[in-house]
Each structure stands twice: as structure tokens, then as C-alpha cells.
Design a protein around this motif. Structure first.
Motif, PDB file in Angstrom:
ATOM      1  N   LEU A  43       0.613  -1.177   0.281  1.00 46.76           N
ATOM      2  CA  LEU A  43       0.155  -0.361   0.074  1.00 46.76           C
ATOM      3  C   LEU A  43       0.997   0.965   0.175  1.00 46.76           C
ATOM      4  O   LEU A  43       1.853   1.042   0.499  1.00 46.76           O
ATOM      5  CB  LEU A  43      -1.302  -0.224   0.977  1.00 46.76           C
ATOM      6  N   ILE A  44       0.449   2.376  -0.490  1.00 44.04           N
ATOM      7  CA  ILE A  44       1.024   3.885  -0.468  1.00 44.04           C
ATOM      8  C   ILE A  44      -0.306   4.496   0.709  1.00 44.04           C
ATOM      9  O   ILE A  44      -0.933   4.531  -0.472  1.00 44.04           O
ATOM     10  CB  ILE A  44       1.111   4.397  -1.915  1.00 44.04           C
ATOM     11  N   VAL A  45       0.250   4.992   1.628  1.00 38.88           N
ATOM     12  CA  VAL A  45      -0.546   5.263   2.544  1.00 38.88           C
ATOM     13  C   VAL A  45       0.502   6.875   2.833  1.00 38.88           C
ATOM     14  O   VAL A  45       1.326   7.232   2.982  1.00 38.88           O
ATOM     15  CB  VAL A  45      -0.721   4.650   4.470  1.00 38.88           C
ATOM     16  N   PHE A  46      -0.955   7.635   2.690  1.00 36.44           N
ATOM     17  CA  PHE A  46      -1.096   9.090   2.764  1.00 36.44           C
ATOM     18  C   PHE A  46      -1.627   9.365   4.115  1.00 36.44           C
ATOM     19  O   PHE A  46      -3.041   9.614   4.450  1.00 36.44           O
ATOM     20  CB  PHE A  46      -0.724  10.127   1.964  1.00 36.44           C
ATOM     21  N   GLU A  47      -1.334  10.844   4.249  1.00 34.88           N
ATOM     22  CA  GLU A  47      -2.057  11.532   5.491  1.00 34.88           C
ATOM     23  C   GLU A  47      -1.957  12.981   5.493  1.00 34.88           C
ATOM     24  O   GLU A  47      -1.339  14.051   5.081  1.00 34.88           O
ATOM     25  CB  GLU A  47      -1.971  11.115   6.797  1.00 34.88           C
ATOM     26  N   ARG A  48      -3.412  13.435   5.431  1.00 37.89           N
ATOM     27  CA  ARG A  48      -3.526  15.333   5.928  1.00 37.89           C
ATOM     28  C   ARG A  48      -4.696  15.100   7.133  1.00 37.89           C
ATOM     29  O   ARG A  48      -5.677  14.771   6.576  1.00 37.89           O
ATOM     30  CB  ARG A  48      -4.101  15.621   4.979  1.00 37.89           C
ATOM     31  N   SER A  49      -4.048  16.369   7.715  1.00 43.28           N
ATOM     32  CA  SER A  49      -4.719  16.445   9.085  1.00 43.28           C
ATOM     33  C   SER A  49      -5.647  15.671  10.062  1.00 43.28           C
ATOM     34  O   SER A  49      -6.630  15.481   9.776  1.00 43.28           O
ATOM     35  CB  SER A  49      -5.999  17.586   8.665  1.00 43.28           C
ATOM     36  N   GLU A  50      -4.722  15.008   9.517  1.00 44.00           N
ATOM     37  CA  GLU A  50      -5.466  13.502  10.981  1.00 44.00           C
ATOM     38  C   GLU A  50      -6.707  12.403   9.913  1.00 44.00           C
ATOM     39  O   GLU A  50      -6.963  11.046  10.882  1.00 44.00           O
ATOM     40  CB  GLU A  50      -6.193  13.392  12.164  1.00 44.00           C
ATOM     41  N   GLU A  51      -6.213  12.897   8.835  1.00 41.15           N
ATOM     42  CA  GLU A  51      -7.579  12.099   8.027  1.00 41.15           C
ATOM     43  C   GLU A  51      -6.801  11.077   7.116  1.00 41.15           C
ATOM     44  O   GLU A  51      -5.024  11.181   6.206  1.00 41.15           O
ATOM     45  CB  GLU A  51      -8.511  12.513   6.911  1.00 41.15           C
TER      46      GLU A  51
END
Length: 75
Positions: free
Chosen positions: A39-47
Motif C-alpha cells: 500500500l501507499i499510505v498518506f495523511e492530511r489533517s489526521e485523515e
């Protein structure tokens, strides 16, 4: 360094068909994926959002919205 979208060179048509990620995503705990899947996992503002590497290997570019803001991921 801050990404500046105005510097993107977008004069030619896209070489690859973009993957448009749905705004409502499935929770990983509810989605049966094999343990060997990457998987490629990314995050923004805890989402957080995860994309399958094999999907990205085909599309190379994914776009959508996360935390109410647009995103563009390239692989």
C-alpha cells in the motif's frame, strides 16, 4: 520545501489515465486484502488514505480529496 502546483508543466495530455479516488473510502479493517499486498499510505489533517501499489503501478497518478482539500499522488 513546499510543493508549488503552479510550477507543474501540464502542456501535454496526460500519458497515463489518472485514478480518481472516491471521496468515501473503505476502511482497511473492513476490506479483505492479502498480507502480500503493498500500500501507499498518506495523511492530511489526521485523515489517512491508502492506495494499492499495483493500482498505482498501472495509473501512476491518483487524485481526489482528503480532509476537504484536493490531492495528487504520483508513483
Amino acid at each position: 520545501m513546499v510543493f508549488d502546483a503552479r510550477r507543474a508543466m501540464l502542456k501535454d495530455p496526460d500519458l497515463f489515465a489518472r485514478f480518481v479516488a472516491p471521496e468515501t473510502a473503505l476502511k482497511l479493517a473492513e476490506f479483505p486484502i492479502p498480507g502480500s499486498e503493498q500500500l501507499i499510505v498518506f495523511e492530511r489533517s489526521e485523515e489517512k488514505r491508502a492506495l494499492l501499489v499495483r493500482q498505482m503501478a498501472y495509473h501512476h497518478v491518483a487524485q481526489g480529496k482528503l480532509a476537504g482539500e484536493p490531492f495528487l499522488i504520483a508513483f
